[in-house]
Design a protein around this motif. Structure first.
Motif, PDB file in Angstrom:
ATOM      1  N   LEU A 165       0.889  -1.316   0.074  1.00  0.00           N
ATOM      2  CA  LEU A 165      -0.220   0.163   0.010  1.00  0.00           C
ATOM      3  C   LEU A 165       1.083   1.153  -0.195  1.00  0.00           C
ATOM      4  N   SER A 166       2.155   1.270   0.899  1.00  0.00           N
ATOM      5  CA  SER A 166       2.808   2.307   0.678  1.00  0.00           C
ATOM      6  C   SER A 166       3.625   2.616  -0.496  1.00  0.00           C
ATOM      7  N   ALA A 167       3.873   1.631  -1.308  1.00  0.00           N
ATOM      8  CA  ALA A 167       4.472   1.578  -2.623  1.00  0.00           C
ATOM      9  C   ALA A 167       3.496   2.128  -3.671  1.00  0.00           C
ATOM     10  N   VAL A 168       2.368   1.639  -3.364  1.00  0.00           N
ATOM     11  CA  VAL A 168       1.223   2.324  -4.515  1.00  0.00           C
ATOM     12  C   VAL A 168       1.006   3.483  -4.315  1.00  0.00           C
ATOM     13  N   ALA A 169       0.821   4.047  -2.893  1.00  0.00           N
ATOM     14  CA  ALA A 169       0.622   5.210  -2.528  1.00  0.00           C
ATOM     15  C   ALA A 169       1.883   6.485  -2.993  1.00  0.00           C
ATOM     16  N   LEU A 170       2.879   5.861  -2.840  1.00  0.00           N
ATOM     17  CA  LEU A 170       4.228   6.706  -3.317  1.00  0.00           C
ATOM     18  C   LEU A 170       4.112   6.555  -4.685  1.00  0.00           C
ATOM     19  N   CYS A 171       3.870   5.879  -5.705  1.00  0.00           N
ATOM     20  CA  CYS A 171       3.960   5.780  -6.943  1.00  0.00           C
ATOM     21  C   CYS A 171       2.795   6.972  -7.613  1.00  0.00           C
ATOM     22  N   ALA A 172       1.679   6.520  -6.807  1.00  0.00           N
ATOM     23  CA  ALA A 172       0.478   7.444  -7.198  1.00  0.00           C
ATOM     24  C   ALA A 172       0.716   8.957  -6.945  1.00  0.00           C
ATOM     25  N   SER A 173       1.446   9.290  -5.941  1.00  0.00           N
ATOM     26  CA  SER A 173       1.912  10.544  -5.462  1.00  0.00           C
ATOM     27  C   SER A 173       2.722  11.263  -6.619  1.00  0.00           C
ATOM     28  N   ILE A 174       3.760  10.559  -6.938  1.00  0.00           N
ATOM     29  CA  ILE A 174       4.923  10.848  -7.841  1.00  0.00           C
ATOM     30  C   ILE A 174       4.151  11.204  -9.160  1.00  0.00           C
ATOM     31  N   THR A 175       3.320  10.121  -9.586  1.00  0.00           N
ATOM     32  CA  THR A 175       2.591  10.438 -10.705  1.00  0.00           C
ATOM     33  C   THR A 175       1.659  11.641 -10.724  1.00  0.00           C
ATOM     34  N   TRP A 176       0.756  11.751  -9.888  1.00  0.00           N
ATOM     35  CA  TRP A 176       0.035  13.142  -9.565  1.00  0.00           C
ATOM     36  C   TRP A 176       0.740  14.176  -9.724  1.00  0.00           C
ATOM     37  N   SER A 177       1.775  14.288  -8.987  1.00  0.00           N
ATOM     38  CA  SER A 177       2.816  15.463  -9.071  1.00  0.00           C
ATOM     39  C   SER A 177       3.197  15.763 -10.367  1.00  0.00           C
ATOM     40  N   LEU A 178       3.871  14.698 -11.159  1.00  0.00           N
ATOM     41  CA  LEU A 178       4.737  14.800 -12.397  1.00  0.00           C
ATOM     42  C   LEU A 178       3.477  15.465 -13.241  1.00  0.00           C
ATOM     43  N   ARG A 179       2.415  14.843 -13.174  1.00  0.00           N
ATOM     44  CA  ARG A 179       0.971  15.246 -14.235  1.00  0.00           C
ATOM     45  C   ARG A 179       0.821  16.939 -13.809  1.00  0.00           C
ATOM     46  N   ALA A 180       0.789  17.234 -12.569  1.00  0.00           N
ATOM     47  CA  ALA A 180       0.478  18.541 -11.993  1.00  0.00           C
ATOM     48  C   ALA A 180       1.492  19.747 -12.160  1.00  0.00           C
ATOM     49  N   LEU A 181       2.540  19.258 -12.376  1.00  0.00           N
ATOM     50  CA  LEU A 181       3.994  20.194 -12.441  1.00  0.00           C
ATOM     51  C   LEU A 181       3.816  21.033 -13.536  1.00  0.00           C
ATOM     52  N   PRO A 182       3.244  20.613 -14.774  1.00  0.00           N
ATOM     53  CA  PRO A 182       3.268  21.377 -15.891  1.00  0.00           C
ATOM     54  C   PRO A 182       2.390  22.509 -15.745  1.00  0.00           C
ATOM     55  N   ALA A 240       1.406  23.949 -12.952  1.00  0.00           N
ATOM     56  CA  ALA A 240       2.234  24.918 -11.992  1.00  0.00           C
ATOM     57  C   ALA A 240       3.036  25.977 -12.523  1.00  0.00           C
ATOM     58  N   VAL A 241       3.827  25.132 -13.514  1.00  0.00           N
ATOM     59  CA  VAL A 241       4.723  26.077 -14.274  1.00  0.00           C
ATOM     60  C   VAL A 241       4.251  26.928 -15.189  1.00  0.00           C
ATOM     61  N   LEU A 242       3.083  26.681 -15.864  1.00  0.00           N
ATOM     62  CA  LEU A 242       2.356  27.488 -16.738  1.00  0.00           C
ATOM     63  C   LEU A 242       1.866  28.436 -16.490  1.00  0.00           C
ATOM     64  N   ALA A 243       1.329  28.924 -15.237  1.00  0.00           N
ATOM     65  CA  ALA A 243       0.653  29.740 -14.889  1.00  0.00           C
ATOM     66  C   ALA A 243       1.540  31.319 -14.912  1.00  0.00           C
ATOM     67  N   PRO A 244       2.948  31.047 -14.316  1.00  0.00           N
ATOM     68  CA  PRO A 244       3.548  32.280 -14.243  1.00  0.00           C
ATOM     69  C   PRO A 244       4.063  32.634 -15.811  1.00  0.00           C
ATOM     70  N   LEU A 245       4.179  31.677 -16.427  1.00  0.00           N
ATOM     71  CA  LEU A 245       4.528  31.839 -18.022  1.00  0.00           C
ATOM     72  C   LEU A 245       3.325  32.531 -19.005  1.00  0.00           C
ATOM     73  N   ARG A 246       2.229  32.570 -18.505  1.00  0.00           N
ATOM     74  CA  ARG A 246       1.031  33.123 -19.181  1.00  0.00           C
ATOM     75  C   ARG A 246       1.187  34.696 -19.431  1.00  0.00           C
ATOM     76  N   THR A 247       1.859  35.165 -18.240  1.00  0.00           N
ATOM     77  CA  THR A 247       2.174  36.743 -18.303  1.00  0.00           C
ATOM     78  C   THR A 247       3.578  37.158 -18.574  1.00  0.00           C
ATOM     79  N   SER A 248       4.235  36.175 -19.154  1.00  0.00           N
ATOM     80  CA  SER A 248       5.616  36.572 -19.534  1.00  0.00           C
ATOM     81  C   SER A 248       5.769  37.350 -20.782  1.00  0.00           C
ATOM     82  N   THR A 249       6.645  38.295 -20.895  1.00  0.00           N
ATOM     83  CA  THR A 249       6.644  39.089 -22.103  1.00  0.00           C
ATOM     84  C   THR A 249       7.682  38.266 -23.087  1.00  0.00           C
ATOM     85  N   THR A 250       8.613  37.516 -22.520  1.00  0.00           N
ATOM     86  CA  THR A 250       9.632  36.667 -23.401  1.00  0.00           C
ATOM     87  C   THR A 250       8.612  35.492 -24.028  1.00  0.00           C
ATOM     88  N   VAL A 251       7.860  34.844 -23.322  1.00  0.00           N
ATOM     89  CA  VAL A 251       7.124  33.873 -23.993  1.00  0.00           C
ATOM     90  C   VAL A 251       6.173  34.239 -24.986  1.00  0.00           C
TER      91      VAL A 251
END
Length: 107
Positions: A8-25, A27-38
């Motif tokens: 159960l802890s292995a499944v929970a760890l894998c699920a949290s890593i998967t969720w984090s990696l899918r949410a990361l883009p 989270a990074v995209l929000a500040p880039l929307r107002t960037s003049t360079t982008v």
């Protein structure tokens, strides 16, 4: 066989890593929307990439190949300048190039 808590802890760890990696883009995209360079890159890079691809494609063209490539390239460029639609111009130019290649190869 590992015990249930370990599994159960292995499944929970894998699920949290998967969720984090899918949410990361997102989270990074929000500040880039107002960037003049982008904003600048989003307006100018597509043209730059297309110019580089066109130059690379046409670098070794022979005069004999110009009978097919020339008209297709001219129609693609004219259609793009007229309609400002990359998909329409690329598809039309590709279809014309294939049609000319087929017609001229069988004559």
């Amino acid at each position: 066989m590992p015990d249930t808590s370990y599994l159960l802890s292995a499944v929970a760890l894998c699920a949290s890593i998967t969720w984090s990696l899918r949410a990361l883009p997102f989270a990074v995209l929000a500040p880039l929307r107002t960037s003049t360079t982008v904003d600048y890159l989003s307006r100018h890079m597509p043209v730059g990439v297309m110019v580089i691809l066109a130059a690379y494609t046409l670098r070794a063209i022979t005069p004999a190949q110009l009978t097919v490539t020339g008209p297709a390239l001219a129609v693609t460029l004219a259609l793009h300048l007229w309609r400002r639609n990359a998909v329409l111009s690329v598809l039309t130019g590709t279809a014309l190039h294939v049609a000319l290649t087929t017609l001229l190869a069988h004559n």
